[in-house]
Design a protein around this motif. Structure first.
Motif, PDB file in Angstrom:
ATOM      1  N   SER A   1       2.323   1.679  -3.339  1.00  0.00           N
ATOM      2  CA  SER A   1       1.317   2.152  -4.288  1.00  0.00           C
ATOM      3  C   SER A   1       1.111   3.657  -4.150  1.00  0.00           C
ATOM      4  CB  SER A   1      -0.002   1.406  -4.049  1.00  0.00           C
ATOM      5  OG  SER A   1      -1.011   1.882  -4.917  1.00  0.00           O
TER       6      SER A   1
ATOM      7  N   GLU B   1       0.834  -1.205   0.000  1.00  0.00           N
ATOM      8  CA  GLU B   1       0.000   0.000   0.000  1.00  0.00           C
ATOM      9  C   GLU B   1       0.874   1.264   0.000  1.00  0.00           C
ATOM     10  OE1 GLU B   1      -3.643   2.008   2.591  1.00  0.00           O
ATOM     11  OE2 GLU B   1      -2.822   0.053   3.131  1.00  0.00           O
TER      12      GLU B   1
ATOM     13  N   ASP C   1       4.002   5.429  -5.663  1.00  0.00           N
ATOM     14  CA  ASP C   1       3.931   5.396  -7.128  1.00  0.00           C
ATOM     15  C   ASP C   1       2.967   6.448  -7.643  1.00  0.00           C
ATOM     16  OD1 ASP C   1       4.587   4.006  -9.702  1.00  0.00           O
ATOM     17  OD2 ASP C   1       2.414   3.640  -9.652  1.00  0.00           O
ATOM     18  N   HIS C   2       1.803   6.632  -6.957  1.00  0.00           N
ATOM     19  CA  HIS C   2       0.849   7.664  -7.390  1.00  0.00           C
ATOM     20  C   HIS C   2       1.475   9.049  -7.259  1.00  0.00           C
ATOM     21  CE1 HIS C   2      -2.564   5.193  -8.230  1.00  0.00           C
ATOM     22  NE2 HIS C   2      -2.505   4.586  -7.008  1.00  0.00           N
TER      23      HIS C   2
END
Length: 520
Positions: A230, A227, A233-234
């Motif tokens: 992620s 998480e 990465d965003h």
């Protein structure tokens, strides 16, 4: 009356019948020629009436007067003689001979008949005879003896019947008790197995929970890490899409460093082999308990590795059945006693092997067996002892005996092991096995191998024989209260060889001091 007087004058005093070829002796007395010849052949030459002796060479002269008188007797006398009633035989003490009408005074043992004095001269002359009353007493004594034997047999049969009835009652009671004991043991065993099963399942459940908790913890850690990655990465993608350079560098300075690697994966602690091993450790004592219960009929596969004769033995194999492993704890290395060996038996390999030769090996030693037997040099007084022997073929006997076992041959048997109360033996023939003690044989079932084991327990009072090939099999157990030292003893047929197996780690038989200390 006159006829009776005439008849008396022509009657021989030996056969009590009318003269036949009458002869007159020098003393004047007359007899039948045949009666006189028989008398002189059996006795000394004397007159049967007056006992006057006659010198050797005296010849019997025919009595012409009596011969003529017999021919001229009136036919009425013969008719009167024929008219004399002949009583039937067996009419009591006054019975008369049916052929001669005379009293039955003798018994002819050859024909088995009661006879008169005339019969003993003519028909039964060469038969075995006895006085009737004497023979009657002899036969009565024999009959009384038979009746006494019959009464003894009746008493013995009644005693045996009573013993069988008692044994039947004991068997029924013993079977009932045994059934109760076995049921109780199996019930306890089932309860123990159920507890073991529940404990094992609980352990598996606990181990499973611990392993799953470890796995869930790792899954949560990896999920949180994914998480964060992620989100990073965003943020990077948004930053890369920024058009304004000033805003790009400003946001880049505010962007945090990427998260560190989660590190190596922690594997859940789960081991099937460990769970099975724990179960086997708990089942092991139960299995050993079942295997060590005695008497086992078939205790399991025997190891081919075992005590070998005339050489070092390999260590106890793990494949050996538990029973034989336990017996080896009391293993004894034995040797034959040359002074007891029969002259046809040849000892070799340091008195560990005996062979029956077809020719004598020399003169018999003092104290050696007249039978084809040999005794061991070692004896046992107390404790438990075990030894093994290998035979080349059947027709051998293994056993133990007290020191007083006779060295001489008694009866028709070729061996005396188990023929009396001082020895116990197992006789192995081509088609049968027999257990011998006190002259009684018990036929056994099974076909033994060439390797045999003997277990002697003087404390518990039993002697057990085992066949060790191809598997350990109990052949027979004797139960007795041994009161004297016991010597291993053996018998073997011509051409047979018997070997005492030695085991290097075996303990020697206890000496007198050890036996004395064991009794304290």
């Amino acid at each position: 009356m006159a006829a009776q007087l005439v008849e008396d004058q022509v009657t021989c005093s030996i056969c009590l019948d009318r003269y036949r070829d009458p002869v007159t002796l020098p003393c004047g007395h007359s007899f039948c020629g045949g009666c006189m010849q028989d008398s002189w052949r059996c006795w000394e030459k004397t007159c049967p009436e007056c006992r006057q002796p006659f010198p050797e060479g005296t010849k019997l002269c025919r009595s012409v007067t009596l011969s003529t008188l017999l021919k001229t007797l009136p036919l009425e006398l013969q008719a009167q003689e024929a008219a004399i009633p002949r009583p039937e035989p067996g009419a009591g003490h006054g019975a008369r001979c049916p052929r001669h009408g005379r009293p039955l005074e003798f018994f002819c043992r050859t024909d088995g008949l009661c006879v008169c004095s005339a019969c003993t001269v003519h028909e039964c002359r060469h038969h075995e005879r006895a006085l009737l009353d004497v023979e009657r007493r002899v036969r009565e004594d024999q009959l009384r003896a038979r009746a006494a034997v019959a009464r003894q047999q009746v008493t013995q049969a009644e005693t045996q019947l009573q013993e069988l009835q008692q044994q039947s009652s004991q068997i029924e009671s013993s079977a009932c008790t045994l059934t109760s004991v076995v049921s109780s043991r199996f019930s306890s065993l089932l309860q123990a197995l159920e507890k073991l099963q529940a404990s094992t399942l609980r352990n598996i459940e606990v181990a499973k929970k611990q392993a799953l908790d470890q796995a869930l913890s790792e899954i949560q850690r990896l999920t949180d890490h994914l998480e964060v990655l992620s989100q990073y990465d965003h943020s990077v993608q948004d930053l890369l899409g920024q058009v304004d350079d000033s805003s790009f560098f400003q946001e880049l300075q505010q962007l945090s460093e990427p998260v560190e690697s989660p590190g190596p994966l922690t594997t859940p602690q789960w081991d099937e082999e460990q769970q099975l091993s724990s179960m086997n450790e708990m089942l092991g004592p139960l299995c050993e308990l079942l295997l060590e219960e005695k008497p086992p009929r078939v205790a399991g596969k025997a190891a081919r590795a075992g005590p070998v004769a005339l050489g070092p033995s390999p260590p106890v194999s793990s494949a050996m059945c538990p029973l034989r492993k336990k017996l080896w704890q009391n293993y004894r290395n034995l040797t034959f006693d040359p002074d007891t060996a029969n002259q046809y038996l040849y000892l070799s390999h340091k008195d560990q092997q005996v062979t029956h030769h077809f020719q004598a090996q020399g003169p018999a030693r003092p104290g050696s067996f007249e039978l084809w037997q040999v005794q061991c040099a070692q004896s046992f007084r107390t404790g438990q002892h075990y030894w093994e022997v290998r035979t080349s073929d059947h027709s051998v006997t293994l056993g133990i005996a007290y020191p007083k076992l006779s060295r001489r041959k008694v009866g028709t048997h070729t061996d005396n092991i188990g023929r009396g109360p001082s020895s116990w033996g197992l006789c192995i023939q081509e088609d049968s096995i027999q257990a011998w003690h006190n002259g009684k044989a018990q036929r056994l079932h099974g076909v033994p191998g060439r390797l045999l084991g003997i277990d002697l327990n003087l404390t518990s009072g039993y002697l057990t024989f085992y066949s060790l090939e191809p598997q350990t099999q109990l052949l027979h157990t004797f139960h007795a209260l041994f009161s004297q030292p016991l010597f291993p003893v053996f018998w073997l047929l011509e051409g047979r060889t018997l070997t005492l197996c030695h085991q290097p780690e075996a303990k020697p038989p206890p000496g007198p001091r050890e036996e004395a200390s064991a009794l304290i």
